[in-house]
Design an enzyme around this catalytic site. Structure first.
Site, PDB file in Angstrom:
ATOM      1  N   ASN A 405      -4.248   4.869   6.604  1.00  0.00           N
ATOM      2  CA  ASN A 405      -4.249   3.552   5.973  1.00  0.00           C
ATOM      3  C   ASN A 405      -2.849   3.156   5.492  1.00  0.00           C
ATOM      4  O   ASN A 405      -2.163   2.392   6.163  1.00  0.00           O
ATOM      5  CB  ASN A 405      -5.243   3.516   4.811  1.00  0.00           C
ATOM      6  CG  ASN A 405      -5.668   2.111   4.442  1.00  0.00           C
ATOM      7  OD1 ASN A 405      -4.907   1.159   4.621  1.00  0.00           O
ATOM      8  ND2 ASN A 405      -6.877   1.957   3.928  1.00  0.00           N
ATOM      9  N   ASP A 406      -2.430   3.695   4.362  1.00  0.00           N
ATOM     10  CA  ASP A 406      -1.141   3.260   3.795  1.00  0.00           C
ATOM     11  C   ASP A 406       0.027   3.508   4.741  1.00  0.00           C
ATOM     12  O   ASP A 406       0.993   2.730   4.748  1.00  0.00           O
ATOM     13  CB  ASP A 406      -0.887   3.994   2.478  1.00  0.00           C
ATOM     14  CG  ASP A 406      -1.939   3.678   1.430  1.00  0.00           C
ATOM     15  OD1 ASP A 406      -2.388   2.513   1.384  1.00  0.00           O
ATOM     16  OD2 ASP A 406      -2.319   4.577   0.666  1.00  0.00           O
ATOM     17  N   VAL A 407      -0.029   4.586   5.518  1.00  0.00           N
ATOM     18  CA  VAL A 407       1.123   4.957   6.364  1.00  0.00           C
ATOM     19  C   VAL A 407       1.257   4.061   7.588  1.00  0.00           C
ATOM     20  O   VAL A 407       2.209   4.222   8.364  1.00  0.00           O
ATOM     21  CB  VAL A 407       1.030   6.430   6.805  1.00  0.00           C
ATOM     22  CG1 VAL A 407       1.065   7.354   5.601  1.00  0.00           C
ATOM     23  CG2 VAL A 407      -0.214   6.677   7.647  1.00  0.00           C
TER      24      VAL A 407
END
Length: 479
Positions: A405-407
């Site tokens: 997700n964040d990456v």
């Protein structure tokens, strides 16, 4: 408690030389082992190399010094090895971060116990006075060891889901932490000046144990890989300091502790750089949410979410030349690595070039994704790090994000108000089509909505990663 002073005898010169040579060989094996651990291809051999070095150091320390009988040494090694083997065999690969956190904690606790034993031994032996520097080192070793132990237990609780993953911060927390640290340092000086003040070790242990909890509980789930690396470094520093207070100083403990401490600090620095954040921001920034699969995201516009099912995706994959798979913690939670391996083989058989893009902070410990993919025998040359993978996205027909997700959030490149702004990401949005396999549109551990989900070239493949990828493989086989 065993008082070694009653049985340790001066060593002949040849015995001392033999021990020094053994320690030197062990140190060389440690260094080669750590070097081999830097690559997935040689990591297993590196683990074995370092293990042999540790075995040599243990035997040289306990047997050559005649601190205890060979029976005790073998018994301890058999029991310890058996416990370690059972843990390593029974642990799920998805629970490896928890195991690493426990090992870090046990390392810190072991240093504290050795310091306590050494203090008691010297207190009973007037021929072994405690000098100022030894007393100070004892206090600092207990300080770092207790922070490592309780901090690692909190990290284990967060990773295991026993404690909420969100950062917990309160007014005056930083001041309280600074006071506990300062008082512990003062107490360390105290025992250096007055070696009869053994009670100060208990005060240091109490304060630093609380400090370990308050420091770690303020770390969010998104930053847990950094915290695990930092606690690993602490365990090495505590061991190194403990080696100095033994009589005679234990060279193997000093060297191995220094290597663990230094490598842990370097790894922590690499992880912080991978997130474009300072260590202070990680420790005190309070970035993160409870989990990444809970509440639905509050998307800020009404752009439609485009979806795809297994059959449609199988048709899209038919005849493509290059696919890049980006695994994340969601793959680990769903234990989908075996299903991903099956999909990889199907695509390879169909003539598709398949790579895996690995972000340095994907998962919940350094190298988490590498471990999972190695478990299912994905070839090492298929794994690309951040710098290797990003240029490949522009020529990939499909980038498939599985549980990350964040990456992969493009907001990290341009949204200056985002807590992940500046973090190097995997540029999956540069691929012709992006497939995101995920349960929902929920935000990641950083608590940031992912604009990738609404990008015009993104298709959401909703569902549990293991079931979804298995369904996709089945559809590919049947078409």
């Amino acid at each position: 408690m065993l008082h070694l002073a009653t049985i340790v005898t001066p060593m002949p010169l040849w015995v001392e030389l033999t021990q020094d040579i053994a320690y030197l060989v062990a140190a060389v094996l440690f260094i080669f082992g750590i070097k081999q651990l830097s690559s997935p291809r040689t990591a297993r051999r590196g683990n074995m190399t370092a293990g042999v070095g540790m075995l040599l150091a243990i035997v040289a320390t306990l047997y050559i010094q005649s601190a205890m009988s060979l029976i005790w040494i073998i018994s301890g090694m058999v029991v310890g090895s058996a416990v370690g083997a059972v843990l390593a065999i029974r642990i799920q690969m998805t629970a490896m971060p928890q195991l690493v956190a426990l090992f870090n904690g046990f390392g810190g606790l072991a240093s504290v116990l050795v310091v306590g034993s050494e203090y008691l031994r010297r207190s009973d032996d007037i021929t072994l006075p405690i000098t100022f520097d030894q007393g100070l080192t004892m206090g600092l070793s207990v300080l770092v060891g207790c922070v490592t132990f309780t901090g690692s237990m909190v990290a284990y609780g967060k990773l295991q889901g026993l404690i909420a993953g969100r950062p917990r911060q309160w007014t005056g927390q930083l001041i309280g932490n600074a006071l506990m640290f300062g008082l512990s340092v003062v107490a360390s000086f105290w025992i250096g000046l007055d070696n009869t003040a053994g009670w100060t070790l208990l005060i240091i242990a109490a304060l630093s144990s609380i400090l370990g909890v308050t420091l770690t509980i303020a770390i969010g789930g998104a930053d847990m890989p950094v915290m695990v690396a930092l606690l690993n470094s602490y365990s090495g520093i505590a061991a190194c300091a403990t080696g100095f207070i033994l009589d005679p100083p234990n060279k193997a403990l000093i060297v191995s502790g220094a290597l663990v401490g230094a490598s842990g600090i370097i790894l922590t620095s690499i992880m912080c750089k991978a997130m474009n954040r300072s260590l202070a921001n990680v420790l005190f920034g309070g970035v993160g949410t409870d989990d990444s699969t809970g509440a639905a995201s509050q998307q800020h516009d009404d752009r439609p979410v485009r979806t795809v099912d297994a059959e449609e995706l199988a048709m899209m994959l038919d005849g493509v030349r290059k696919v890049i798979i980006v695994p994340g913690y969601g793959m680990a939670v769903a234990q989908a690595q075996h299903a991903v391996r099956d999909l990889y083989h199907l695509l390879q058989k169909a003539g598709t070039e398949v790579y895996f893009g690995i972000h340095p902070v994907a998962g919940r410990m350094p190298g988490h994704m590498n471990v999972l993919l190695a478990e299912v025998d994905i070839p090492y040359d298929r794994l690309l790090d951040l710098d290797q993978c990003n240029p490949e996205f522009e020529t990939a027909e499909i980038a498939m994000v599985i549980g990350a997700n964040d990456v992969v959030n493009p907001a990290a490149r341009h949204d200056k108000s985002s807590p992940i702004y500046g973090m190097p990401i995997l540029n999956v949005d540069k691929a012709q089509t992006v497939i995101v396999c995920k349960r929902s549109l929920a935000a990641g551990y950083a608590g940031v909505e992912n604009e990738l989900f609404l990008a015009p070239n993104t298709l959401m493949f909703f569902g549990d990663a293991k079931k979804s990828i298995s369904d996709l493989s089945k559809a590919l086989t049947e078409q």
